[in-house]
Design an enzyme around this catalytic site. Structure first.
Site, PDB file in Angstrom:
ATOM      1  N   LYS B  60       0.829  -1.212   0.000  1.00 12.37           N
ATOM      2  CA  LYS B  60       0.000   0.000   0.000  1.00 12.37           C
ATOM      3  C   LYS B  60       0.862   1.260   0.000  1.00 12.37           C
ATOM      4  CE  LYS B  60      -3.787  -2.407   2.329  1.00 12.37           C
ATOM      5  NZ  LYS B  60      -4.371  -2.770   3.640  1.00 12.37           N
ATOM      6  N   GLN B 104      -3.808  -1.210   9.731  1.00 14.13           N
ATOM      7  CA  GLN B 104      -3.758  -2.570   9.185  1.00 14.13           C
ATOM      8  C   GLN B 104      -4.259  -3.570  10.226  1.00 14.13           C
ATOM      9  OE1 GLN B 104      -2.843  -3.485   5.974  1.00 14.13           O
ATOM     10  NE2 GLN B 104      -3.542  -5.509   6.574  1.00 14.13           N
ATOM     11  N   ASP B 127     -10.665   3.658   4.644  1.00 16.37           N
ATOM     12  CA  ASP B 127     -10.877   2.235   4.417  1.00 16.37           C
ATOM     13  C   ASP B 127     -12.358   1.904   4.416  1.00 16.37           C
ATOM     14  OD1 ASP B 127      -9.299   0.215   3.608  1.00 16.37           O
ATOM     15  OD2 ASP B 127      -8.483  -0.277   5.567  1.00 16.37           O
TER      16      ASP B 127
END
Lengths: 305, 305
Positions: B60, B104, B127
């Site tokens: 990412k 994450q 997200d």
């Protein structure tokens, strides 16, 4: 074998089924009373004097009384402040013999409905103040993938499934077609059917040939809001037809000048379908029954703890 | 006209489409820089040293760098306290050149993931910390009608639709069949297709005859998690097939001992379908591209204000 013209679908009598559910609830309420000396309590809050709201509220209060649920009546004036209304909700949250709180909508313009509803404690949110709604409130300004359904829609979506199961119609493995994709009914019903293991197709105003899908369906949920759009010839012989539509059409023969019809041509459907719900008297009566059931469930949870 | 054995479906190259999207993002980032002297910033937070998490995070961060998004790297030790992690999130919330915050997952066991995620400010929740998720958090202990989708699932659901539109396949009025009803992919994709005016059928493990539905579909979204369950003979000639499945099957000819295949028999599908996505290289690469796009959109919103 009878010819098609002799066929008569079983009419799913929503009024009778709702009455059965109410009787079962009354029985359970009696049982709670005998065992714990307590009955479920539902606070029904109304602000102002809107005729339609008053009529809904009095119907709900009467329904409570009939099954032995204690109805706590809170009638507030049109000009009540938001703070006072919220304070009342907090008071009801803290009242141990109130197991459900229902605030009749709409509220007057000076009151923020979402704010008030969000103050109802989760355990007493008998109108199904759904995770989706909570999410939407919390994320205001973001477009959610699904819009939340209204409490009434939630009750009637569950009502559709209850009508099927109470009529002995199994859902698992069946082809279900939901006509209409509204956030109000179409989407929640289709997701409930999916959870109940039906193979679900949602057809809607942009479906080029809706009858081709509907003709294949074992279960039809009509929630398009189009008066009598589903013809007898669209229905597979023996199918179960649940008509959520309530449409007013002109009828000069009536004093009111109109009558209510569903999304299904009822007369034609009776000649083909295995089961069909009338309008009115089908899904409609289930709404209050499911509300009472939620109240009972909440009370059972609280009392048996 | 070519015989069926000569037919070759167009392969939807997810890698190439994702690269196109990344190039478009890079162009927009340049434009933002020229006009406002600012670039989007994405904070990528990782706790601990899980190999898989590190690999996702580095992918990412690299992707950010390639399009000119400033990656703010926050690497915290495995034993960081929940309070310290939350404090870091609050700090990032308050940092004006951070437009997106990604934590994450999974986090170590001593940390409550939901708590941490809920601290990310809505504006920076790149997200896709969805209303549904918020609702579920708020209503813990209640069963929601829909379960929330994970961020990755959200990105890949939108990715499926992007693959269709970038391949010139219109959705409106088409028959779409979604195979699989998981909260992770099946349900969100089917609702997105419905919003895009497809007539959508969801088939699943309890559907007695899935091929009968799939055979009628103009658009097939395969998300069942069953290696190569969809055969060539199940596909309508010319259909668009988006394969979300990623299944590892034994392959002794590989050093690893396995290879990845989708839910569709790709070789067979190529002979019948109009379009088909490969696995890997179809939906997968879209995930990070959609994340970057969300970050850009967030930044555009914040910077242009």
């Amino acid at each position: 074998m009878a010819s098609q013209s002799d066929h008569k679908a079983a009419i799913i009598d929503g009024k009778a089924i709702a009455q059965t559910i109410r009787n079962e609830i009354a029985e359970e309420v009696r049982h709670l009373w005998q065992k714990y000396g307590k009955v479920p309590g539902l606070a029904v809050v109304i602000v102002g004097t809107r005729k339609d709201s008053q009529s809904y509220v009095s119907m709900k209060r009467k329904a409570c009384a009939e099954v032995g649920i204690k109805s706590v009546d809170i009638d507030l004036p049109e000009n009540v402040s938001q703070d006072d209304l919220v304070a009342k909700v907090h008071e009801l949250n803290a009242t141990s013999d109130v197991h459900g709180i229902l605030v009749q909508l709409p509220l007057p313009n000076h009151i923020n409905e979402e704010k008030v509803l969000s103050e109802i404690s989760i355990e007493k949110d008998v109108d199904g103040f759904h995770p989706l709604n909570v999410g939407k409130l919390a994320m205001k300004g973001r477009e959610p993938l699904f819009l939340p359904c209204t409490p009434k829609a939630r009750h009637s979506s569950y009502g559709c499934l209850e009508l099927l199961s109470r009529s002995g119609i199994s859902i698992k493995g069946k082809k279900a077609v939901v006509v209409g994709r509204s956030n109000i009914v179409g989407l929640p019903v289709s997701l409930l059917l999916l959870k109940a293991d039906a193979t679900v197709t949602v057809v809607h105003s942009r479906t080029p040939d809706p009858e081709s899908f509907i003709r294949e369906a074992d279960i039809i949920i009509a929630a398009a809001g189009q008066a009598m759009m589903i013809k007898g010839s669209w229905i597979k012989p023996g199918a179960a037809v649940i008509d959520v539509g309530t449409n007013a059409i002109d009828d000069p023969s009536r004093k009111s000048g109109y009558r209510l019809v569903g999304d299904v041509d009822f007369q034609e459907a009776c000649k083909v379908a295995g089961w069909v719900t009338p309008v009115p008297g089908g899904v409609g009566p289930m709404t209050v029954a499911m509300l009472l059931k939620n109240t009972l469930d909440g009370a059972k949870h609280a009392i048996a703890q």
